[in-house]
Design a protein around this motif. Structure first.
Motif, PDB file in Angstrom:
ATOM      1  N   GLU A   6      31.456  12.873  88.687  1.00 31.44           N
ATOM      2  CA  GLU A   6      31.723  12.186  87.163  1.00 31.44           C
ATOM      3  C   GLU A   6      31.665  13.209  86.304  1.00 31.44           C
ATOM      4  OE1 GLU A   6      28.239  10.125  85.972  1.00 31.44           O
ATOM      5  OE2 GLU A   6      26.903  11.266  87.463  1.00 31.44           O
ATOM      6  N   PRO A   7      32.572  13.107  85.396  1.00 31.58           N
ATOM      7  CA  PRO A   7      32.590  14.299  84.347  1.00 31.58           C
ATOM      8  C   PRO A   7      31.418  14.390  83.535  1.00 31.58           C
ATOM      9  CG  PRO A   7      34.063  12.135  83.778  1.00 31.58           C
ATOM     10  CD  PRO A   7      33.307  12.267  85.134  1.00 31.58           C
ATOM     11  N   ILE A   8      31.216  15.933  83.236  1.00 29.12           N
ATOM     12  CA  ILE A   8      30.216  16.165  82.480  1.00 29.12           C
ATOM     13  C   ILE A   8      30.411  16.853  81.259  1.00 29.12           C
ATOM     14  CG2 ILE A   8      28.358  15.913  84.137  1.00 29.12           C
ATOM     15  CD1 ILE A   8      28.504  18.907  84.689  1.00 29.12           C
ATOM     16  N   VAL A   9      29.624  16.897  80.253  1.00 28.25           N
ATOM     17  CA  VAL A   9      29.984  18.029  79.293  1.00 28.25           C
ATOM     18  C   VAL A   9      28.528  18.520  78.505  1.00 28.25           C
ATOM     19  CG1 VAL A   9      29.775  16.118  77.235  1.00 28.25           C
ATOM     20  CG2 VAL A   9      30.969  18.116  76.726  1.00 28.25           C
ATOM     21  N   ALA A  10      28.853  19.730  77.955  1.00 26.94           N
ATOM     22  CA  ALA A  10      27.726  20.138  77.408  1.00 26.94           C
ATOM     23  C   ALA A  10      28.292  21.493  76.606  1.00 26.94           C
ATOM     24  CB  ALA A  10      26.617  21.054  78.384  1.00 26.94           C
ATOM     25  N   LEU A  11      27.430  21.927  75.277  1.00 23.98           N
ATOM     26  CA  LEU A  11      27.380  22.857  74.851  1.00 23.98           C
ATOM     27  C   LEU A  11      27.134  24.190  75.353  1.00 23.98           C
ATOM     28  CD1 LEU A  11      28.262  23.959  71.753  1.00 23.98           C
ATOM     29  CD2 LEU A  11      25.773  23.738  71.079  1.00 23.98           C
ATOM     30  N   ALA A  12      28.326  25.318  75.778  1.00 28.33           N
ATOM     31  CA  ALA A  12      27.892  26.435  76.423  1.00 28.33           C
ATOM     32  C   ALA A  12      27.374  27.517  75.525  1.00 28.33           C
ATOM     33  CB  ALA A  12      29.124  26.818  77.227  1.00 28.33           C
ATOM     34  N   THR A  13      27.320  27.296  74.034  1.00 27.97           N
ATOM     35  CA  THR A  13      26.891  28.433  73.368  1.00 27.97           C
ATOM     36  C   THR A  13      25.645  27.957  72.702  1.00 27.97           C
ATOM     37  OG1 THR A  13      28.377  27.714  71.770  1.00 27.97           O
ATOM     38  CG2 THR A  13      29.191  29.533  72.974  1.00 27.97           C
ATOM     39  N   PRO A  14      24.744  29.009  72.237  1.00 25.17           N
ATOM     40  CA  PRO A  14      23.694  28.716  71.556  1.00 25.17           C
ATOM     41  C   PRO A  14      23.702  27.515  70.349  1.00 25.17           C
ATOM     42  CG  PRO A  14      23.474  30.829  72.231  1.00 25.17           C
ATOM     43  CD  PRO A  14      24.856  30.592  72.367  1.00 25.17           C
ATOM     44  N   TYR A  15      22.858  26.606  70.246  1.00 18.27           N
ATOM     45  CA  TYR A  15      23.097  25.714  68.790  1.00 18.27           C
ATOM     46  C   TYR A  15      22.641  26.314  67.793  1.00 18.27           C
ATOM     47  CZ  TYR A  15      22.770  21.465  66.236  1.00 18.27           C
ATOM     48  OH  TYR A  15      22.882  20.632  65.605  1.00 18.27           O
TER      49      TYR A  15
END
Length: 450
Positions: A6-15
């Protein structure tokens, strides 16, 4: 076989605010799911940078960015994967995440991208762990070691040991299955020799575990001693800066100071403690108690003694606290001369002058030696606590077989069972066999976008 999950998403750089913020997406049909929120000219070409406009459900512009699409299996995870670079405004990135989540894409769990890469055979478990080591490395040496593990050098060493065990098992199985036929087998002496080689290879790897732990987590180094022996002066001299207040007044340091330092590439958590002595001052008493507590968490203790004066009862009392720990006696104030009786009181010591810097290099070398750095430096591949535990299990089985075979004959069937057990532990290290609990434990320490 590559599996599209299933597709996933995330921020790959620091918030936080930055020039660029990168969103990483992976999984089945991920490109089709986000296309309604993208404006771009022409079709998306694999591994090309596309200028895109991110829009909301009603077509209103949110931001412009760069999209790169990596189709399966030639991607980090092995699945269809996207990296979308936007301006690093938290409001923009948060809005993009909201849009993609509304399209049925799930927020990734910690380390889930690397976990999928492992599950899809893009890397083994040792290489996956190296990703976290590389991100968290605190020194250049730790970075270099993580890169070597990521390239598979540690995997190759363990795989060679595993292959040698499997070859030995093949000979034993042949002896069982074809005992009455003219099939080449190994003599008892040949088996013993092979086991000796395996024992040495495993012991060489295990010798790196102590340094490996320090590279990943840091070495806790506590400076202790009675007041006015030069603990804070030594603390400042090692750091190369005036971090601690230094006076001639006993009890100046009321609490511990802690700073990050490194020698030889090993990260050090350097702690300067309050002088340990009997006192009626309640504040100083608290400092003394904290100093004693720091002894418990220190990997190595630097016991500082005024080497220019005779020993006092307080020096001997503190020495009794640390003598059973890994410690280095530091005779300070070398510039004021050496008291022979004080020097004779300790079996080993390092003479320094925190004031002039004389002897500090010898002290640094001794710290590295006590940490095991010089004995493990040759391979520049250092195993972790998890690796060491499994390697030790494998080694224990092989040593048991070796000892029994030296003393008496072992049936081929029993020998094969032992050897297979030894192989199993090695396969747990690499990840050829593993459990969900082990994977959960490993990847939970990763950041969410990795």
């Amino acid at each position: 076989m590559i599996r599209q999950r299933e597709p996933i998403v995330a921020l790959a750089t620091p918030y936080g605010e930055s020039a660029i913020g990168v969103l990483r997406l992976s999984g089945k049909g991920v490109l089709e799911k986000i296309k309604p929120f993208l404006k771009l000219k022409g079709a998306v070409k694999p591994r090309y940078a596309h200028l895109v406009t991110l829009v909301d459900e009603e077509g209103r512009e949110i931001d412009e960015g760069i999209l790169v699409f990596y189709p399966s299996p030639k991607s980090y995870t092995g699945e269809d994967m996207i990296e979308l670079s936007l301006h690093g405004n938290p409001l923009i990135l948060h809005r993009a995440l909201e849009l993609f989540l509304s399209a049925g894409i799930r927020l990734a769990e910690p380390g889930e991208f690397t976990r999928r890469a492992f599950l899809n055979g893009k890397m083994d478990l040792l290489q996956a762990e190296a990703v976290a080591d590389l991100i968290g490395a605190r020194t250049e040496l730790a970075v270099r070691c993580a890169l070597r593990q990521l390239r598979g050098e540690l995997s190759d060493r363990i795989e060679r040991i595993r292959s040698q065990l499997l070859e030995l098992i093949a000979y034993v199985e042949a002896d069982i299955e074809f005992s009455e036929q003219d099939i080449p087998t190994l003599s008892r002496e040949e088996i013993l020799k092979r086991l000796e080689d395996l024992i040495k290879d495993l012991e060489d790897l295990l010798a790196t575990a102590r340094v490996g732990n320090f590279l990943r987590k840091g070495l806790n180094l506590a400076i202790v001693g009675k007041p006015n022996v030069g603990k804070s002066s030594l603390f400042n001299a090692l750091l190369g800066s005036q971090r601690a207040i230094v006076t001639d007044i006993p009890g100046t340091t009321r609490d511990f100071l802690q700073e990050q330092w490194n020698i030889g590439g090993i990260p050090i958590n350097l702690v300067d403690t309050a002088g340990i002595r009997t006192t009626t001052d309640p504040v100083e008493q608290m400092g003394v108690q904290r100093s004693i507590e720091k002894l418990g968490s220190a990997h190595i203790v630097l016991l500082v003694v005024d080497g220019s004066k005779p020993l006092e009862e307080e020096d001997l009392s503190i020495y009794s606290m640390v003598k059973d720990k890994d410690h280095i006696v530091v005779l300070n104030k070398k510039d004021l001369g050496v008291c022979e009786d004080t020097a004779k009181a300790f079996p080993e010591f390092v003479m320094v002058s925190a004031k002039t810097g004389d002897g500090l290099e010898d002290l640094r070398k001794e710290i590295l030696r006590r940490a095991g750095f010089y004995t493990a430096e040759g391979g520049s591949i250092y195993v972790s606590a998890r690796h060491a535990n499994l390697l030790q299990n494998s080694l224990s089985v092989i040593k048991l077989v070796y000892q029994q075979l030296r003393e008496q004959d072992i049936s081929p069937e029993i020998l094969m069972l032992y050897l297979r057990e030894a192989v199993h532990y090695l396969e747990e290290v690499i990840g050829t066999v593993t459990t969900e609990d082990v994977l959960d434990s490993i990847f939970s320490s990763f950041c969410i976008g990795k």
